[in-house]
Motif scaffolding. Sequence first.
Motif, short mmCIF file in Angstrom:
data_model
loop_
_atom_site.label_atom_id
_atom_site.label_comp_id
_atom_site.label_asym_id
_atom_site.label_seq_id
_atom_site.Cartn_x
_atom_site.Cartn_y
_atom_site.Cartn_z
N LEU A 57 0.82 -1.22 0.00
CA LEU A 57 0.00 0.00 0.00
C LEU A 57 0.85 1.27 0.00
O LEU A 57 0.52 2.25 -0.67
N VAL A 58 1.95 1.25 0.73
CA VAL A 58 2.85 2.41 0.73
C VAL A 58 3.45 2.59 -0.66
O VAL A 58 3.54 3.72 -1.17
N PHE A 59 3.84 1.49 -1.30
CA PHE A 59 4.37 1.56 -2.66
C PHE A 59 3.34 2.15 -3.62
O PHE A 59 3.65 3.06 -4.41
N VAL A 60 2.13 1.65 -3.57
CA VAL A 60 1.08 2.16 -4.46
C VAL A 60 0.80 3.62 -4.17
O VAL A 60 0.61 4.43 -5.08
N ASN A 61 0.78 3.98 -2.89
CA ASN A 61 0.51 5.37 -2.52
C ASN A 61 1.59 6.31 -3.04
O ASN A 61 1.30 7.44 -3.41
N LYS A 62 2.82 5.86 -3.07
CA LYS A 62 3.91 6.72 -3.57
C LYS A 62 3.89 6.83 -5.10
O LYS A 62 4.20 7.88 -5.64
N PHE A 64 1.15 5.72 -7.34
CA PHE A 64 -0.19 6.05 -7.86
C PHE A 64 -1.10 6.43 -6.68
O PHE A 64 -1.96 5.64 -6.28
N PRO A 65 -0.95 7.63 -6.13
CA PRO A 65 -1.68 7.97 -4.91
C PRO A 65 -3.20 7.89 -5.06
O PRO A 65 -3.90 7.58 -4.09
N ASP A 66 -3.71 8.11 -6.25
CA ASP A 66 -5.17 8.06 -6.44
C ASP A 66 -5.71 6.63 -6.50
O ASP A 66 -6.92 6.44 -6.49
N LYS A 67 -4.84 5.66 -6.54
CA LYS A 67 -5.26 4.25 -6.63
C LYS A 67 -5.09 3.48 -5.31
O LYS A 67 -5.28 2.27 -5.26
N THR A 68 -4.74 4.16 -4.24
CA THR A 68 -4.47 3.49 -2.96
C THR A 68 -5.70 2.75 -2.44
O THR A 68 -5.59 1.63 -1.94
N GLY A 69 -6.86 3.36 -2.54
CA GLY A 69 -8.09 2.71 -2.08
C GLY A 69 -8.39 1.44 -2.84
O GLY A 69 -8.77 0.42 -2.25
N PHE A 70 -8.23 1.50 -4.16
CA PHE A 70 -8.46 0.30 -4.98
C PHE A 70 -7.43 -0.78 -4.65
O PHE A 70 -7.76 -1.97 -4.62
N ALA A 71 -6.19 -0.35 -4.42
CA ALA A 71 -5.14 -1.31 -4.07
C ALA A 71 -5.47 -1.98 -2.74
O ALA A 71 -5.25 -3.18 -2.57
N PHE A 72 -6.01 -1.21 -1.80
CA PHE A 72 -6.38 -1.79 -0.50
C PHE A 72 -7.47 -2.84 -0.67
O PHE A 72 -7.41 -3.92 -0.07
N MET A 73 -8.47 -2.53 -1.49
CA MET A 73 -9.55 -3.51 -1.71
C MET A 73 -9.00 -4.77 -2.39
O MET A 73 -9.37 -5.89 -2.02
N GLY A 74 -8.13 -4.59 -3.37
CA GLY A 74 -7.56 -5.74 -4.07
C GLY A 74 -6.68 -6.58 -3.17
O GLY A 74 -6.77 -7.82 -3.17
N ILE A 75 -5.82 -5.94 -2.40
CA ILE A 75 -4.93 -6.69 -1.52
C ILE A 75 -5.72 -7.35 -0.39
O ILE A 75 -5.33 -8.41 0.10
N SER A 76 -6.84 -6.75 0.01
CA SER A 76 -7.70 -7.38 1.02
C SER A 76 -8.31 -8.67 0.49
O SER A 76 -8.43 -9.66 1.22
N LEU A 77 -8.69 -8.67 -0.78
CA LEU A 77 -9.21 -9.88 -1.40
C LEU A 77 -8.14 -10.96 -1.46
O LEU A 77 -8.40 -12.13 -1.14
N ILE A 78 -6.93 -10.57 -1.83
CA ILE A 78 -5.81 -11.52 -1.87
C ILE A 78 -5.53 -12.05 -0.46
O ILE A 78 -5.25 -13.24 -0.28
N LYS A 79 -5.60 -11.18 0.52
CA LYS A 79 -5.38 -11.59 1.91
C LYS A 79 -6.44 -12.62 2.35
O LYS A 79 -6.13 -13.59 3.04
N MET A 80 -7.69 -12.40 1.94
CA MET A 80 -8.75 -13.36 2.27
C MET A 80 -8.47 -14.72 1.64
O MET A 80 -8.67 -15.76 2.27
N MET A 81 -8.01 -14.71 0.40
CA MET A 81 -7.68 -15.98 -0.27
C MET A 81 -6.50 -16.65 0.42
O MET A 81 -6.49 -17.88 0.58
N ALA A 82 -5.52 -15.88 0.86
CA ALA A 82 -4.38 -16.45 1.59
C ALA A 82 -4.85 -17.07 2.91
O ALA A 82 -4.34 -18.12 3.33
N ALA A 83 -5.81 -16.44 3.56
CA ALA A 83 -6.35 -17.00 4.81
C ALA A 83 -7.03 -18.35 4.55
O ALA A 83 -6.86 -19.29 5.32
N ILE A 84 -7.77 -18.45 3.46
CA ILE A 84 -8.42 -19.71 3.12
C ILE A 84 -7.37 -20.78 2.83
O ILE A 84 -7.48 -21.92 3.29
N VAL A 85 -6.34 -20.42 2.08
CA VAL A 85 -5.27 -21.38 1.77
C VAL A 85 -4.58 -21.83 3.06
O VAL A 85 -4.27 -23.01 3.23
N PHE A 86 -4.37 -20.90 3.98
CA PHE A 86 -3.76 -21.24 5.27
C PHE A 86 -4.64 -22.21 6.05
O PHE A 86 -4.14 -23.11 6.74
#
Length: 127
Positions: A57-62, A64-86
């Motif tokens: 998120l820090v990388f995206v914010n630096k 593409f600052p206008d895309k940070t919110g979208f990046a958070f939603m996308g990475i949250s989805l990936i995090k949910m999938m990682a939780a299921i895999v775990f």
Amino acid sequence: MQQFYKFLKLIIPFSLVLFFIQNYVVSTFFENISFFYSTWSIYVFHLVVTLLTHTFLVFVNKTFPDKTGFAFMGISLIKMMAAIVFLIPLLQSDLKNQIPDVSAFFIPYFLYLFFETFFAIRLINKQ
């Protein structure tokens, strides 16, 4: 890099406090239940995923600052999938009652998600 160190100064104590609280609760109140995952492994997973999420998120914010919110939603989805895999080994195991294990995983999951959301909002509002 400075934002990452600020985040580390908060996430490490947060993780340690949560870990010791959960470890105490599990060993005191659930001593007769055999958990599939140790408290240690659950918190290592959450801490690593949270650090990777925040770094991304820090990388995206630096860049593409206008895309940070979208990046958070996308990475949250990936995090949910990682939780299921775990949790797949737990879900495929022969344990009769998986509810304590799932609870032991998802209570800190949502606490870490709240923590991440708070910092993501701070990143978005700094624009």
